[in-house]
Design a protein around this motif. Structure first.
Motif, PDB file in Angstrom:
ATOM      1  N   SER A   1       0.831  -1.210   0.000  1.00  0.00           N
ATOM      2  CA  SER A   1       0.000   0.000   0.000  1.00  0.00           C
ATOM      3  C   SER A   1       0.863   1.256   0.000  1.00  0.00           C
ATOM      4  N   HIS A   2       1.924   1.225   0.761  1.00  0.00           N
ATOM      5  CA  HIS A   2       2.853   2.368   0.756  1.00  0.00           C
ATOM      6  C   HIS A   2       3.465   2.554  -0.629  1.00  0.00           C
TER       7      HIS A   2
ATOM      8  N   THR B   1       4.271   5.343  -5.889  1.00  0.00           N
ATOM      9  CA  THR B   1       4.296   5.211  -7.347  1.00  0.00           C
ATOM     10  C   THR B   1       3.270   6.123  -7.997  1.00  0.00           C
ATOM     11  N   ALA B   2       2.112   6.271  -7.372  1.00  0.00           N
ATOM     12  CA  ALA B   2       1.091   7.167  -7.926  1.00  0.00           C
ATOM     13  C   ALA B   2       1.602   8.606  -7.970  1.00  0.00           C
ATOM     14  N   VAL B   3       2.350   9.022  -6.944  1.00  0.00           N
ATOM     15  CA  VAL B   3       2.930  10.369  -6.938  1.00  0.00           C
ATOM     16  C   VAL B   3       4.003  10.486  -8.016  1.00  0.00           C
TER      17      VAL B   3
ATOM     18  N   GLN C   1       9.050  15.694  -7.000  1.00  0.00           N
ATOM     19  CA  GLN C   1      10.202  14.803  -6.979  1.00  0.00           C
ATOM     20  C   GLN C   1      10.709  14.588  -5.557  1.00  0.00           C
ATOM     21  N   ARG C   2      10.680  15.632  -4.742  1.00  0.00           N
ATOM     22  CA  ARG C   2      11.079  15.470  -3.340  1.00  0.00           C
ATOM     23  C   ARG C   2      10.103  14.566  -2.599  1.00  0.00           C
ATOM     24  N   ALA C   3       8.843  14.666  -2.948  1.00  0.00           N
ATOM     25  CA  ALA C   3       7.848  13.789  -2.316  1.00  0.00           C
ATOM     26  C   ALA C   3       8.110  12.329  -2.673  1.00  0.00           C
TER      27      ALA C   3
ATOM     28  N   ALA D   1      -3.498  11.831  -1.454  1.00  0.00           N
ATOM     29  CA  ALA D   1      -3.840  10.434  -1.174  1.00  0.00           C
ATOM     30  C   ALA D   1      -2.679   9.713  -0.501  1.00  0.00           C
ATOM     31  N   ALA D   2      -1.449  10.025  -0.925  1.00  0.00           N
ATOM     32  CA  ALA D   2      -0.281   9.408  -0.300  1.00  0.00           C
ATOM     33  C   ALA D   2      -0.149   9.851   1.157  1.00  0.00           C
ATOM     34  N   LEU D   3      -0.457  11.110   1.424  1.00  0.00           N
ATOM     35  CA  LEU D   3      -0.407  11.605   2.799  1.00  0.00           C
ATOM     36  C   LEU D   3      -1.429  10.892   3.673  1.00  0.00           C
TER      37      LEU D   3
END
Length: 356
Positions: free
Chosen positions: A208-209, A214-216, A304-306, A231-233
């Motif tokens: 899930s992580h 990957t979506a970001v 990119q940093r995310a 969503a990642a957050l």
């Protein structure tokens, strides 16, 4: 433009030497035409640096924790077969990196011309050959760890190749990457404990992580997406709560087998819970802040940093999963990979790590 063309143009466009210019002594052209022996070392260093960039060596520090967390989740102590699983994971991971750049060489020529293939520092055929050789090595190492490990490594290798060659730019891309990371954890469980059932929850959490990161990453060159980092957050918050939640105590018959210390020993639940909570907090701190920055300003640099923060957060998450399974020593070993990876990245001048 290749460096060869640029050099030729520079020579052709130079003004002719004056007629009365002093002539070089005999043998001078011969001496200058032959590069000094010391020039070979920088060339070799440059080639090694290009391969290190292609294979994204700093990201390798996020790989061993998969097998170690899988072994912990299976209730087995790491051993020689775990080392074989780690070697298999490293080979398959690097195969995916080489294949990724080979498959994206046309796109990278337009969007990332500095990368090894579009810049001409590595030939596409060499990258493809490396991907095939590393895949074969990974499967061979998994076979050495036993038939259950090979049964997991084979679909893992297939997933890696399917992602890079067909699924990466489709809606199924993030799910394929998540499946690969989950299978990697199950590889450690299969090699060490002979089964994967007990490790399925940990594999789902790690997958899930990876799905969120990957979506970001799909918008890291263009930016503009608020939904993906948001969503990642949210995923990071949910995973932190699930990982830090105290697990049900193992039955007496399995407790000794799952203990990471001396035979028959049982880790103190309070100490294990505290370590798990601390590692889960480290996971949140590593991932959440860059995600939040990308939500507030979804520019390519912050996106990119995310992605980089999400990749780095994989290590404390793996460590938290190992601690959650009662393997405190293993969890501390995995956690130590994070600062080691940062030091290596600084020495290699490769601070930026990317999935794509």
């Amino acid at each position: 433009m290749s460096r060869t063309v640029a050099t030729t143009q520079g020579t052709a466009g130079a003004p002719p030497a004056p007629a009365d210019a002093p002539r070089a002594p005999e043998g001078a052209c011969e001496a200058t035409a032959r590069p000094p022996a010391s020039a070979e070392a920088p060339a070799a260093t440059s080639r090694a640096g290009a391969w290190a960039e292609l294979l994204r060596l700093p990201a390798l520090f996020t790989v061993p924790g998969d097998a170690l967390a899988g072994a912990a989740a299976a209730g087995a102590r790491p051993g020689p077969r775990t080392l074989l699983a780690i070697g298999s994971s490293l080979c398959l991971y690097e195969a995916g990196m080489a294949l990724n750049d080979w498959a994206d060489r046309a796109e990278d020529a337009a969007e990332r011309p500095h990368r090894p293939l579009p810049s001409g520092r590595i030939r596409p055929a060499a990258a493809l050959t490396a991907a095939g050789a590393l895949t074969g090595a990974g499967l061979a190492l998994a076979a050495g760890a036993g038939r259950p490990a090979l049964a997991v490594a084979a679909p893992l290798a297939a997933t890696v190749w399917a992602y890079d060659l067909a699924l990466k730019h489709t809606p199924a891309g993030p799910a394929a990457m998540a499946a690969a990371r989950g299978l990697d954890l199950l590889l450690g469980a299969a090699a060490t404990g002979g089964g994967t059932r007990a490790a399925l929850p940990s594999a789902a959490l790690l997958g899930s992580h990876t799905l969120a990161v990957t979506a970001v990453s799909r918008r890291e060159t263009t930016g503009g997406s608020v939904l993906a980092p948001l969503a990642a957050l949210a995923t990071t918050g949910v995973l932190t709560g699930l990982v830090a939640r105290r697990r049900t105590r193992l039955p007496a018959g399995r407790r000794a087998a799952a203990a990471p210390g001396l035979p028959g020993s049982t880790p103190a639940p309070a100490a294990t819970a505290a370590l798990t909570a601390a590692l889960a907090a480290a996971y949140t701190a590593t991932a959440a802040r860059p995600y939040l920055h990308a939500v507030l300003n979804p520019s390519p640099p912050l996106t990119q940093r995310a992605v980089g923060g999400g990749i780095r957060a994989t290590v404390p998450l793996q460590a938290a999963l190992a601690a959650r399974s009662g393997a405190r020593t293993t969890s501390l070993l995995v956690a130590a990979l994070a600062p080691a990876g940062r030091r290596f990245a600084r020495r290699a001048a490769m601070r930026k790590v990317s999935i794509t």
